[in-house]
Design an enzyme around this catalytic site. Sequence first.
Site, PDB file in Angstrom:
ATOM      1  N   HIS A  41       0.830  -1.207   0.000  1.00 20.31           N
ATOM      2  CA  HIS A  41       0.000   0.000   0.000  1.00 20.31           C
ATOM      3  C   HIS A  41       0.864   1.257   0.000  1.00 20.31           C
ATOM      4  CE1 HIS A  41      -4.106  -1.682   1.109  1.00 20.31           C
ATOM      5  NE2 HIS A  41      -3.326  -2.736   1.088  1.00 20.31           N
TER       6      HIS A  41
ATOM      7  N   ASP B 273      -5.142   6.351   2.039  1.00 15.53           N
ATOM      8  CA  ASP B 273      -5.460   5.008   1.594  1.00 15.53           C
ATOM      9  C   ASP B 273      -6.947   4.759   1.837  1.00 15.53           C
ATOM     10  OD1 ASP B 273      -5.743   2.110   1.493  1.00 15.53           O
ATOM     11  OD2 ASP B 273      -3.562   2.002   1.662  1.00 15.53           O
TER      12      ASP B 273
END
Length: 467
Positions: free
Chosen positions: A22, A121
Amino acid sequence: MVEEDGSMSGHVLVVPFPVSGHTNPMIQISKRLASKNLKVTLFTTLFITESTKFEAKPLVIESCYDMERSNPSISSVGGKGESSSEVHPADIFEVIGLKHLPDIIEKYSKSEYPVKCLLFDSICSWVLDISKRFGLISAAFYTQSCSVNAIYYNIQKGVISIPIEGPTVSAPCLPLLATHEIPSHVYDVDSRPTSLSLCLKQFSNVDEIEWHFFNTFDKLENEVMNWMALQSTTKVMAIGPTIPSTYLDNRVERDKDYDLHLYTPDTNACSNWLATKEASSVVYVSFGSMALISEDQMEEIAWGLRNCNYHFLWVVRSSEENKLPSKFIEETTGKGLVVSWCQQMVVLAHEAVGCFVTHCGWNSTLEGMCLGVPMVAMQQKADQMTNAKFIEDVWTVGKRVKLDGKGLAKRDKLEECIKDVMEGDEREVMKKNAVMWKRLAQEAVDIGGSSDKNISEFVAELKSRDK
């Protein structure tokens, strides 16, 4: 977009979920934004901070030292392998963020560059409340494919019901998917309930987020991107692929590699070995930084590679080496090279590599596409199941290994797929398509490309609010 006087304009505070899969793509989009003269700050954990190296140093990193000193489990978030804590890493990071992210925003509010936007995110949905509290622009970054996220969206909106019943799943703008072709924690809701909850929660407040950025490019997922845009009252844009600029448009200075490395790559060993091999003669095998391969599966991979009789370069992390069959390395000396880690982009870009055997994580899938390398999909879990489907049946750049009833990729099935990709009747079609997607990815991020225009539109919005 660069200010005429060379000064920075606007300030984006980036909040990735602190694991490499990520964090690295969010660092890459951060470097893109910084190259357009925005000030960009990365908010993350101590472990990620200490594992990240910026060659060009375009970004500032803020990490939470005080809280992490008093709670060692927090420092390990983003570390190697599974967390030893009984608390899910997402919950730990949320505790960190809720306590410290407002402090960072307050600190910069008194500086020359107050924060104007929180780019977070998408699984860190709690960040939206902080952006509202401070009156900041909110932007979510989705680290999985748009197609996979469309599945989660349709579940969240009730179009797809879970648990799944029946052999297939139908959703707007997606091909008909067999049950085993949707993310594993969707068709087996008890396998990873927290992960499923996080994926669905991304879309619980979808119309409250001003910008939605997907790590893809328009032509790769054109139909589903357009459909997702129609579902939202706010901006939905493709801004990828977020891989180092050297392998795409070469517009971001000194952007040759990812900046977060959990392991030390054997770069010289790989490059020197590949240099001795003929073009398109090597099978490259890697299952990423987190996948845990069972001993039975490791044995099937090992003998499948040996039986193929091609040269192979296999990444086996140090923690996994004990699962290799006895004497396998000795028996394949001269034919294969096993290393503990490598710079994947360097390997994929080498002319000797003719095939990429991958677990189909989204980052690895994009890397294979962007380097024009046909793939053998050996999916393990989560979104990898859907990515493997698209690799074979939608983008037509590889073959998918059929798993047995126990979820194992047997050696004969792996061998069959590798041979198909390396020299089978469909080899030329797969290679032609892989090269096409490579070209289209480059066009998307280059000047005037679809992703470049989308990023520039976002930068223009930040600049307009900075006046």
